[in-house]
Every structure is written in structure tokens, then in C-alpha cells.
Design an enzyme around this catalytic site. Structure first.
Site, PDB file in Angstrom:
ATOM      1  N   SER A 208       1.370  -0.987  -0.228  1.00 18.92           N
ATOM      2  CA  SER A 208      -0.413  -0.047   0.207  1.00 18.92           C
ATOM      3  C   SER A 208       1.000   1.026   0.076  1.00 18.92           C
ATOM      4  CB  SER A 208      -1.238  -0.327   1.293  1.00 18.92           C
ATOM      5  OG  SER A 208      -2.026   0.924   1.135  1.00 18.92           O
ATOM      6  N   ASN A 209       0.324   2.748   0.343  1.00 19.99           N
ATOM      7  CA  ASN A 209       1.131   3.398   0.743  1.00 19.99           C
ATOM      8  C   ASN A 209       0.455   4.246   1.423  1.00 19.99           C
ATOM      9  OD1 ASN A 209      -0.967   5.258  -0.563  1.00 19.99           O
ATOM     10  ND2 ASN A 209      -0.972   4.437  -2.366  1.00 19.99           N
ATOM     11  N   PHE A 210       1.220   5.654   2.058  1.00 17.75           N
ATOM     12  CA  PHE A 210       0.502   6.816   2.873  1.00 17.75           C
ATOM     13  C   PHE A 210      -0.191   7.633   2.632  1.00 17.75           C
ATOM     14  CE2 PHE A 210       6.005   5.474   3.644  1.00 17.75           C
ATOM     15  CZ  PHE A 210       5.902   5.496   4.221  1.00 17.75           C
TER      16      PHE A 210
END
Ligand code: CTP
Length: 402
Positions: A208-210
Site C-alpha cells: 500500500s502507500n501512505f
């Protein structure tokens, strides 16, 4: 813009209260109906008589009126108002608003508000800069209230710094701008994506990402306030939607987001892809947990579908397609290339090099570029203010396209 608008002003105990009669005059001159609620302390700074004379209506301070055996219903006030403004609002009142401590009529009215709420803080600079005040302002903003930032200047204490309530003329303009933008997306159908996506690796792990989803959620809330029918397609996030006219679909993966977008794109007037969609997913998701071993682990990734590009390929006549570009280098060139290759009308450029911009922050700094090559550079602002800027350009584009 203010003709017939019903505005409640809650005044709390700060010296800046002496400026409120000027604001009341301006609002009434523009045709607004104004009612005043005050805390008992506020009456030391400006008299109820001044304000009742200006508004031509009794000022309420206490919940109960023993002389007449009646009470002032904060619930009715909440239902009556098109907008509530709390100005000046003290550090004490901010804290009570955050915690729901309803020990005076101003706070009970605030808690009963069914309309947009604006808060104009005023206090000495040390109180304003105290972490608890800053935290309270952040929380109140996350509840959907608009903070009218105080100005830096001479304070009643003789000190100079941030904490001066915004001038009445400026507050007047902010309220006017709010009502003028309010219906500018009336009945427009807007699809907005927000948040990250999650791509499963095995039953316990994902890529995923932030992204927190805050920018997309602010866009959805603001579009709803401007009258739009909003469909929010959200990746995994803990954020809640506040507007009742927002319909929300939760998705997890890029593939799910793609299907939700493609299925709902037809008939939308505007589509804004604010989501941080994963570009890659694991080629083969492991059905059981990958066990640790001594050597390195290589995962083969395959590209996900570019949702925005797919939407650009099937864009309907007069449909407005807005993308985001998150860049770390050659920002403008990269964003302009994305605008072209994905057949967009607008692209919102986020540079991770700007302090205070990007993932997880309360603020953002963006430049907006249109398909004619016009660049609208932006300042560091709250994500709410950035959402207002983006949607103001969307409105302008919709008008130009008519
Ligand atoms: N986007 C999308 N589908 C993807 C990846 C991105 O719809 N699979 C959208 C994002 O929502 C955003 C825009 O494309 O509106 C640009 O995303 P960004 O990550 O900046 O660019 P990419 O096109 O993915 O290119 P790169 O990662 O190489 O910069």
C-alpha cells in the site's frame, strides 16, 4: 449573496467582541437575518443592548428566562440557522467545543448546529500557540468546522504575534464567498476517489502507500456543501464522511476501485481521481502465509489498470476529468505529460518536496494545470481550502464548457 440568509453569531469572552457590532451591521446591510447568542463573560466586552438594537432582536445569554417562565431552545436555533459563526471564540470555548461540555448557551447552540460552522479564534499569542489550542483547532476542523485563522499583529496584552481575530470586513467577505459558492455545483453529479488501495501479498500482508484519504474526503465534503451529488469511492481509511448527500462505496484493491469507477462513470458531470492507486500488485497472491526463510524473498509484481487513463479513454462529452500527480522531480513537465496522456481537463500537482504538502498532513500545497496550459499556482493551505480552490476551478471549467 446574503439576502435572507439566517446567521447566528455566538460571541464569547474576548476583547475582540467589540468588533462584532461592525460585522453585524455589514451582514444586515446585505440582507441577512442575524441572531446573537453570548456567553455571560462576553457581555462584559460588548453590551447585549448594542447588539439587540442592531439586529432588532433580543440577544440571548441564558438558557432560562425566569421572568417569563420560558427557555431559549438551542435545538430550534440549530434548525433555524443557515450558518453559525462563533466570533470571537476563546481558547476555553474551543476546548469545550472539542469535548462537548455544554455549560452555556453558546456551546449548546454549537452542538445543535445543522449548518456549516465558522470559528474565528481570538486570544493572546501564547494561548493560541499552546499545543492544546492547536490540537483543539485541528480536531474542530476535522469535525467539519471552518477555522477563520487569526491574524498576526498587536494584541490586547501589548504583545505582538498571532491571535488577533480576523477583521470584521474579512469575516464578512468569507461568509459572502461561502454563500456565493454554496450552490455553484447544485445538482451536479461528482465522482471522487480517495485514499490508498491495498494489494494483498498473502493472508496477512499487503502492499500500500501512505495516503490518508484526507484530500479526497475534503473534496467530497466541499463538493457536497456546494450542492453536488457526490459519489465517494474510498480505499481503506479510518475517515468518516460528514455530508448527508455523500454516497460512499468502500473498496480495497485497485481492481475493485477500477470496477467501481468504470461502472459509475457514465452520467457523472465531474470525476476527480484523488486516490493514491497502487501501480503494481503481486502477480500471484499466496493463499497461505509466506514463511520466513534465510535468503532474500522476491515478489513478482504486475501493473494494475490505470483507472484514470481508462476513464479518459471513455470520457463523455462535457464530462470533466480531473487527475492528481504526485511528483518528486521534474514536477511540472511530468504533470503536463500525465494531463495529455490520460486525456484530462485538469491535473492537480502535488510535490513531495514542498514541506507540509502530501501524505497524512492537515495542509497541502498544489498547483492546478488545465488542458489549455494555464497554471494556477497555490500556497500552503488547509486541505479544506485546497479543496475549495480545486472546486472553484472545476466550476469555472463547467461554466466555460456550457
Ligand atoms: N491513477 C489511477 N490508476 C492507477 C494509478 C494512478 O487512476 N493505477 C491515478 C491517480 O489517482 C492520480 C493519477 O493517476 O489521479 C496520477 O497518479 P500518479 O501516481 O501521480 O501517477 P502514475 O500515472 O501512477 O505515474 P507514476 O507513478 O509513474 O508517476
Amino acid at each position: 449573496m446574503l439576502q435572507g440568509k439566517k446567521i447566528i453569531i455566538g460571541i464569547t469572552g474576548s476583547i475582540a467582541a467589540y468588533k462584532i457590532p461592525l460585522l453585524v451591521r455589514m451582514l444586515i446591510k446585505d440582507g441577512a437575518e442575524v441572531r446573537i447568542i453570548m456567553t455571560p463573560v462576553a457581555t462584559h466586552f460588548v453590551t447585549p443592548l448594542t447588539l439587540s438594537t442592531l439586529t432588532n432582536h433580543p440577544v440571548v445569554v441564558e438558557s432560562f428566562d425566569p421572568a417569563h417562565g420560558t427557555w431559549n431552545s438551542h435545538v430550534e436555533m440549530g434548525q433555524w440557522a443557515d450558518l453559525m459563526l462563533f466570533a470571537p471564540v476563546t481558547a476555553n470555548t474551543l476546548g469545550k467545543m472539542v469535548s462537548g461540555i455544554a455549560d452555556n448557551l453558546v456551546i449548546t447552540a454549537y452542538l445543535s448546529a445543522k449548518c456549516p460552522v465558522f470559528l474565528a479564534p481570538a486570544m493572546d499569542m501564547d494561548m493560541y500557540l499552546h499545543p492544546s489550542t492547536q490540537r483543539n483547532l485541528e480536531v474542530l476542523q476535522s469535525y467539519g468546522n471552518t477555522i477563520i485563522e487569526p491574524q498576526t499583529g498587536e494584541l490586547a496584552s501589548g504583545l505582538s504575534g498571532p491571535g488577533r481575530m480576523e477583521e470584521p470586513e474579512k469575516i464578512h467577505k468569507i461568509l459572502k464567498d461561502y454563500f456565493s459558492g454554496k450552490d455553484s455545483l447544485l445538482k451536479k453529479k461528482i465522482l471522487i476517489t480517495a485514499g490508498p488501495t491495498r494489494e494483498k501479498i498473502d493472508p496477512v500482508r499487503f502492499l500500500s502507500n501512505f495516503s490518508s484519504g484526507k484530500m479526497g474526503f475534503e473534496l467530497a465534503e466541499t463538493a457536497a456543501e456546494m450542492g453536488a451529488e457526490v459519489l465517494l469511492i474510498a480505499g481503506p481509511t479510518t475517515l468518516q464522511t460528514r455530508g448527508s448527500s455523500i454516497c460512499r462505496i468502500n473498496v480495497t484493491t485497485a481492481e475493485e476501485m477500477y470496477h467501481a469507477c468504470i461502472n459509475h462513470a457514465p452520467g457523472q458531470d465531474v470525476i476527480i481521481m484523488a486516490a493514491a492507486v497502487a501501480d503494481y500488485r503481486v502477480k500471484e497472491i499466496h493463499s497461505v502465509k509466506i514463511k520466513k526463510s534465510k535468503g532474500n524473498l522476491a515478489l513478482e509484481l504486475e501493473p494494475t489498470t490505470d483507472i484514470l487513463k481508462s476513464l479518459g479513454a471513455v470520457k463523455e462529452k462535457n464530462q470533466l476529468l480531473v487527475g492528481f500527480a504526485l511528483e518528486t522531480d521534474h514536477e511540472l513537465v511530468n504533470a503536463q505529460a500525465k494531463l495529455k496522456s490520460k486525456n484530462l481537463d485538469l491535473i492537480v500537482l502535488n510535490s513531495l518536496n514542498d514541506p507540509g504538502a502530501g501524505f497524512g498532513t492537515e495542509t497541502n500545497k498544489v498547483s492546478i494545470i488545465d488542458d489549455q496550459g494555464t497554471i494556477y499556482p497555490g500556497q500552503l493551505k488547509s486541505k479544506k481550502a485546497v479543496a475549495q480552490d480545486i472546486l472553484a476551478i472545476v466550476v469555472k471549467k463547467l461554466i466555460d464548457n456550457q
